[in-house]
Scaffold this active site. Structure first.
Site, PDB file in Angstrom:
ATOM      1  N   TYR A 239       0.872  -1.290   0.157  1.00 37.87           N
ATOM      2  CA  TYR A 239      -0.052  -0.077   0.161  1.00 37.87           C
ATOM      3  C   TYR A 239       0.969   1.244   0.078  1.00 37.87           C
ATOM      4  O   TYR A 239       0.663   1.925  -0.941  1.00 37.87           O
ATOM      5  CB  TYR A 239      -1.023  -0.043   1.217  1.00 37.87           C
ATOM      6  CG  TYR A 239      -1.536   1.345   1.345  1.00 37.87           C
ATOM      7  CD1 TYR A 239      -2.216   1.848   0.337  1.00 37.87           C
ATOM      8  CD2 TYR A 239      -1.499   1.991   2.585  1.00 37.87           C
ATOM      9  CE1 TYR A 239      -3.229   3.121   0.823  1.00 37.87           C
ATOM     10  CE2 TYR A 239      -1.970   3.043   2.827  1.00 37.87           C
ATOM     11  CZ  TYR A 239      -3.004   3.547   1.964  1.00 37.87           C
ATOM     12  OH  TYR A 239      -3.609   4.945   2.044  1.00 37.87           O
ATOM     13  N   LYS A 243       1.630   3.785  -3.238  1.00 41.00           N
ATOM     14  CA  LYS A 243       1.203   5.203  -2.847  1.00 41.00           C
ATOM     15  C   LYS A 243       2.520   6.106  -2.994  1.00 41.00           C
ATOM     16  O   LYS A 243       2.206   7.299  -3.718  1.00 41.00           O
ATOM     17  CB  LYS A 243       0.468   5.252  -1.512  1.00 41.00           C
ATOM     18  CG  LYS A 243      -0.921   4.991  -1.424  1.00 41.00           C
ATOM     19  CD  LYS A 243      -1.789   5.511  -2.128  1.00 41.00           C
ATOM     20  CE  LYS A 243      -2.579   6.956  -1.577  1.00 41.00           C
ATOM     21  NZ  LYS A 243      -3.527   7.410  -2.452  1.00 41.00           N
TER      22      LYS A 243
END
Length: 492
Positions: A239, A243
């Site tokens: 994640y 990002k």
């Protein structure tokens, strides 16, 4: 609030805004706030993952407008609420991982390109261990697709992107609000090539498909692969890695378009607006709260003195709205804001454990049989090895004994064994997930956010209505009277 004076309210009048990820927790609060404070906004285009206009409109109502979050707005408008929404909000079926955001209807697309002035990009896949191909398509290249669309808009003035403060990885000390350059890695030992990452993923997928691997196998292999690639470059999970790459692409390709990146920490329920304690789904620290209340969790790894960097969702939205109104000038700059609490008003892990113990002692959870669950104080173990050792001696070893007894007694204890096994696996998985956060040694500097507050005050913005000062949070009151009750009411 004096509508005449407030700079933000005035700024929003007649504006057309595109919001991605509008069915998500944060975006919903953003949409509600805009409609409530400035009913004369021109239009909000909400990009929703849907096959066609009909199903997009259905999602708009069932997942956004009809939620409890919109109660105050609905009450304010009474019988005119539906026609107000109809004139202001347009559900756009699309997909950020496609070209032109999957907006296939050319008339609608042309209208959007003509009218949109601000793009607020909130869409993301937030699972820590998402399949690498999915996370890359949405969090990294999805961000680039939204930027490409924004740059085609005739009147575009600003691109606002929500990221996460944890793109910093497991850094210690004071973490600054600074951008990544395009080939940055946290390890600094090797360069990152984002286009190459995409190629490697496609190659890996082709290889698995060629072997006729079942979908579950592909999914689990891609989850592992994402974790491996993230760790290779110094990030703890897929994640935050994807990002971070999304931020890199935006910074690199924004051209002269002003770019604001909002990096919140762990987002929790609303503090004040539209009402305290609204939350959707079990988020970040919430699985710890719920598991503890249900009696599933008795110990947790972490430093009792380390700060859990929690921030209420409405404070994040307030920072987004104020930043939007301040940055829509013609400067082609990139500004990053940490919306966080650890530097000014830290919530200590030890205090958090006290609050949840206190809450569930006073308000015990009732299990399926209607029995009240008695909670003990949460044991906080300050090393991950200590935690696993504790789990081994207290649970895993007795479980192995129970396994043998179960075999000898012709599966008499089968159910007890299965329940205990499930509990242990759950606790271990939870600890693994939270390890980067529970042992986090960094504090997020919010100097830029302080500057934004000063500018806002100078422009006569009502900082009561647009509060994003974490110093004002009373953690005991927030946890005991707002967050935990809200979580149990809305999310469980």
């Amino acid at each position: 609030m004096n509508m005449e004076l407030d700079h933000v309210v005035k700024f929003l009048q007649g504006k057309t805004i595109l919001v991605t990820g509008a069915t998500g927790f944060l975006a919903k609060i953003f949409v509600e706030k805009i409609l409530r404070i400035q009913p004369n906004v021109n239009k909000l285009y909400l990009l929703l993952k849907a096959a066609d206009a009909k199903s997009a409109t259905k999602r708009l109502h069932s997942e956004i407008i009809d939620t409890e979050l919109f109660t105050i707005l609905r009450d304010n408008w009474g019988s005119e609420f539906d026609s107000f929404i109809l004139t202001k909000v347009i559900a756009v079926p699309g997909d950020i991982s496609s070209e032109n955001l999957g907006v296939n209807e050319s008339k609608l697309r042309e209208q959007m390109l003509k009218e949109i002035e601000i793009v607020v990009h909130v869409a993301a896949t937030t699972g820590f261990n998402e399949s690498y191909d999915v996370a890359l398509a949405i969090n990294t290249f999805g961000a680039l697709n939204v930027l490409s669309f924004a740059k085609k808009c005739d009147k575009i003035k600003l691109f606002l992107h929500t990221s996460t403060a944890y793109v910093c990885g497991e850094e210690a000390g004071i973490i600054l609000e600074k951008p990544f350059s395009v080939d940055d890695t946290l390890l600094k030992t090797c360069k990152l090539d984002i286009i190459e990452e995409k190629r490697i993923v496609e190659e890996k997928l082709d290889e698995l498909r060629f072997q006729h691997a079942p979908n579950e196998v592909i999914k689990s292999e891609m989850k592992e692969f994402g974790l491996k690639r993230a760790k290779l470059y110094g990030w703890p999970n897929t994640y935050v890695f994807t990002k971070a790459m999304g931020e890199m692409l935006l910074g690199n390709f924004k051209g002269d378009l002003p770019l604001v990146i909002i990096r919140p920490t762990m987002i929790a329920s609303t503090y004040k607006e539209p009402f305290p304690g609204w939350i959707e789904g079990v988020r970040t620290i919430d699985s710890v709260i719920v598991s503890y209340g249900k009696g599933k969790l008795t110990c947790f790894p972490g430093y009792p003195n380390s700060a859990l960097d929690v921030i209420p969702a409405d404070m994040v939205v307030n920072a987004m709205v104020v930043a939007m109104s301040v940055h829509t000038s013609n400067q082609s700059c990139q500004t990053i804001y940490h919306v966080s609490s650890s530097l000014k008003n830290p919530l200590k892990l030890g205090d958090f454990c006290k609050f949840i113990h206190c809450y569930f002692t006073e308000n015990p959870w009732s299990n399926r049989n209607g029995q009240r669950v008695k909670v003990r104080k949460l044991t906080v173990l300050s090393t991950i090895n200590g935690y696993f050792l504790y789990m081994w001696t207290k649970y895993v070893f007795p479980l192995k004994v129970l396994y043998l007894v179960n075999i000898l007694s012709c599966q008499y204890f089968r159910q007890v064994y299965m329940d205990l096994n499930r509990k242990i696996k759950f606790a271990m998985r939870l600890a693994e997930f939270y390890k980067p956060y529970a042992f986090f040694k960094g504090n997020f500097s919010d100097t830029n956010l302080d500057k934004l507050r000063m500018v806002a005050q100078g422009r006569g913005i009502d900082m009561g209505v647009f509060d994003f000062d974490s110093k004002s949070i009373d953690w005991k009151d927030y946890m005991m009277n707002i967050h935990i009750p809200g979580l149990l009411r809305h999310a469980i």
